[in-house]
Design an enzyme around this catalytic site. Sequence first.
Site, mmCIF file in Angstrom:
data_model
loop_
_atom_site.group_PDB
_atom_site.id
_atom_site.type_symbol
_atom_site.label_atom_id
_atom_site.label_comp_id
_atom_site.label_asym_id
_atom_site.label_seq_id
_atom_site.Cartn_x
_atom_site.Cartn_y
_atom_site.Cartn_z
ATOM 1 N N HIS A 17 -21.808 -9.073 7.550
ATOM 2 C CA HIS A 17 -21.336 -10.276 7.147
ATOM 3 C C HIS A 17 -20.499 -10.862 8.246
ATOM 4 C CE1 HIS A 17 -22.722 -8.057 2.976
ATOM 5 N NE2 HIS A 17 -23.887 -8.589 3.360
ATOM 6 N N LYS A 41 -29.216 -5.865 -10.511
ATOM 7 C CA LYS A 41 -28.702 -4.320 -10.418
ATOM 8 C C LYS A 41 -27.190 -4.360 -10.798
ATOM 9 C CE LYS A 41 -30.035 -5.788 -5.680
ATOM 10 N NZ LYS A 41 -29.078 -6.171 -4.005
ATOM 11 N N SER A 133 -24.616 -3.060 3.049
ATOM 12 C CA SER A 133 -24.056 -2.589 1.400
ATOM 13 C C SER A 133 -23.903 -1.789 0.795
ATOM 14 C CB SER A 133 -23.808 -3.896 1.028
ATOM 15 O OG SER A 133 -23.333 -5.042 1.337
HETATM 16 O O1 PNS Z 1 -28.084 -10.188 -0.352
HETATM 17 P P1 PNS Z 1 -29.171 -10.467 -0.939
HETATM 18 O O2 PNS Z 1 -28.372 -9.520 -1.676
HETATM 19 O O3 PNS Z 1 -30.055 -9.996 -0.042
HETATM 20 O O4 PNS Z 1 -28.560 -12.080 -1.359
HETATM 21 C C1 PNS Z 1 -30.554 -12.366 -1.976
HETATM 22 C C2 PNS Z 1 -29.905 -13.866 -2.378
HETATM 23 C C3 PNS Z 1 -28.285 -13.677 -3.451
HETATM 24 C C4 PNS Z 1 -29.816 -14.337 -1.248
HETATM 25 C C5 PNS Z 1 -31.268 -14.090 -3.285
HETATM 26 O O5 PNS Z 1 -31.167 -13.317 -4.257
HETATM 27 C C6 PNS Z 1 -30.764 -15.140 -4.184
HETATM 28 O O6 PNS Z 1 -31.140 -15.795 -3.611
HETATM 29 N N1 PNS Z 1 -30.715 -15.571 -5.247
HETATM 30 C C7 PNS Z 1 -30.814 -16.914 -6.072
HETATM 31 C C8 PNS Z 1 -31.910 -17.065 -7.307
HETATM 32 C C9 PNS Z 1 -32.922 -17.392 -6.528
HETATM 33 O O7 PNS Z 1 -32.834 -18.690 -5.625
HETATM 34 N N2 PNS Z 1 -34.184 -16.965 -6.421
HETATM 35 C C10 PNS Z 1 -35.205 -18.221 -5.330
HETATM 36 C C11 PNS Z 1 -35.085 -17.372 -4.142
HETATM 37 S S1 PNS Z 1 -36.551 -17.780 -3.112
#
Ligand code: PNS
Length: 172
Positions: A17, A41, A133
């Site tokens: 990151h 989670k 992670s």
């Molecule tokens: O590090 P990660 O867990 O892969 O991050 C995932 C993240 C936070 C980028 C994704 O889950 C997210 O954008 N969540 C917010 C909800 C949202 O906007 N969902 C629609 C995505 S198209």
Amino acid sequence: MCRAVYPGSFDPITNGHLDIIRRGCTLFDHITIGVLSNEQKSPLFTVAERIEMIRQVTEPLAEAAGTRIEAESFDGLLVDFAKRKRANCIVRGLRAVSDYEYELQMAQMNRHMQPDIETVFLMSADTYSFVSSRLIKEIFFLGRSVGQFVPPIVEARLQAKARQRQSAPERA
Ligand code: PNS
């Protein structure tokens, strides 16, 4: 002015990151690291702990690059958070082909919802292409050192969590 949001779970932040943030500093004037708070989670670190670690490890980067870096939690849609932060870009790191399908789908959906915000992918450095992670936590709690993959502050926090678990083991 180029403003970016770098979203994720960051449970915990890794050197992978940090590499993306360091390289993002050459592209953006302002980076908001968005820590997702409404996760399904169950995370190891609380949102406050994750933000505190992110702030500590990104402070030297921001000073060196002259980029403003902040860390904040968000829930709800990422595009709404990015809009609130007046960001024109969402940054995501791409490690392997296996990341691509999920990331493409998210980027396309986000563009559909918010066409004026562009998703920018930065390819992970080879050194970190296998670092996540989830794997860090797994190998750490199974007894291996993760010192090459996370900043020392994060390793110390993992050790503190392990001590907490030893003194208050979960009931089966
Ligand atoms: O590090 P990660 O867990 O892969 O991050 C995932 C993240 C936070 C980028 C994704 O889950 C997210 O954008 N969540 C917010 C909800 C949202 O906007 N969902 C629609 C995505 S198209």
